[in-house]
Design an enzyme around this catalytic site. Structure first.
Site, PDB file in Angstrom:
ATOM      1  N   VAL A  14      52.384  25.669  24.402  1.00 14.46           N
ATOM      2  CA  VAL A  14      52.857  24.950  23.058  1.00 14.46           C
ATOM      3  C   VAL A  14      52.756  24.844  21.905  1.00 14.46           C
ATOM      4  CG1 VAL A  14      53.556  23.708  25.743  1.00 14.46           C
ATOM      5  CG2 VAL A  14      51.013  22.689  23.589  1.00 14.46           C
ATOM      6  N   SER A  15      53.639  24.114  21.278  1.00 12.73           N
ATOM      7  CA  SER A  15      53.315  24.231  19.554  1.00 12.73           C
ATOM      8  C   SER A  15      52.356  23.108  19.143  1.00 12.73           C
ATOM      9  CB  SER A  15      54.648  24.488  19.146  1.00 12.73           C
ATOM     10  OG  SER A  15      55.231  25.496  19.368  1.00 12.73           O
ATOM     11  N   THR A  16      52.451  22.014  19.708  1.00 12.70           N
ATOM     12  CA  THR A  16      51.513  20.961  18.859  1.00 12.70           C
ATOM     13  C   THR A  16      50.766  20.143  19.738  1.00 12.70           C
ATOM     14  OG1 THR A  16      53.773  19.201  19.934  1.00 12.70           O
ATOM     15  CG2 THR A  16      53.813  20.205  18.044  1.00 12.70           C
TER      16      THR A  16
END
Length: 192
Positions: A14-16
């Site tokens: 996931v990005s964050t």
């Protein structure tokens, strides 16, 4: 054709840090992955993605790298192609649980290439929309950017107290160039 000791290895991303990996992890377990590497980092580059690198170094001929969607693996066509090339050179297949991707088949390879193009296109569109939104907000006087991280008033005060740029930088924990810029902006080039 897979070898008897070939395994399925999962990769979740996931990005964050406020996003969760649970859904991806559960899908990879259902797909038969016994080893899953996870990370919370942007997918716009492969730089700094330690867990992906560990998997890429570890997988062997006959193994399969499994992701839920290809955008979990890469957000650019170039990065995705590099990853697929490296996997192919090792004799490792790539599969996605939510997309008909299986690089051990011709149709799966073609679909992968098409999805990669659309994933990169989507990223570019998102960036354009973000820049348009910022421009609109600036025009409406709503957006002013982030707050300055350097206190120009404190720099000027310390300069008036007789401190030089190096001493000011050290005292405030900032770069000396930042001190020079703040002084130049405050009083013009003669201040620095």
């Amino acid at each position: 054709m897979s070898q008897p000791d070939a395994r399925l290895y999962g990769y979740a991303r996931v990005s964050t840090t406020d996003q969760h990996l649970t859904v991806q992890r559960e899908a990879l377990i259902r797909a038969g992955c016994t080893t899953i590497r996870e990370e919370k980092i942007t997918g716009t580059t492969t730089e700094g993605r330690k867990e992906l690198r560990i998997l890429m170094d570890f997988v062997r001929s006959g193994d399969t790298l499994v992701v839920t969607r290809i955008d979990r693996l890469a957000r650019s066509v170039g990065d995705l192609q590099d990853i697929v090339r490296e996997l192919k050179a090792k004799g490792v297949a790539l599969k996605a649980t939510e997309q008909p991707i299986d690089t051990s088949t011709a149709a799966g390879k073609a679909f992968l290439d098409m999805l990669a193009v659309f994933a990169e296109f989507e990223t570019s569109l998102r960036q354009e929309r973000q820049l348009e939104g910022i421009a609109k907000a600036k025009a409406a006087g709503v957006y002013r950017g982030r707050k300055p991280s350097i206190d120009a008033g404190e720099i000027a005060r310390l300069r008036q107290d007789g401190l030089g740029p190096s001493e000011i930088a050290k005292k405030l924990g900032i770069a000396r160039a930042s001190v020079y810029r703040a002084l130049a902006a405050d009083d013009g080039p003669a201040a620095a």
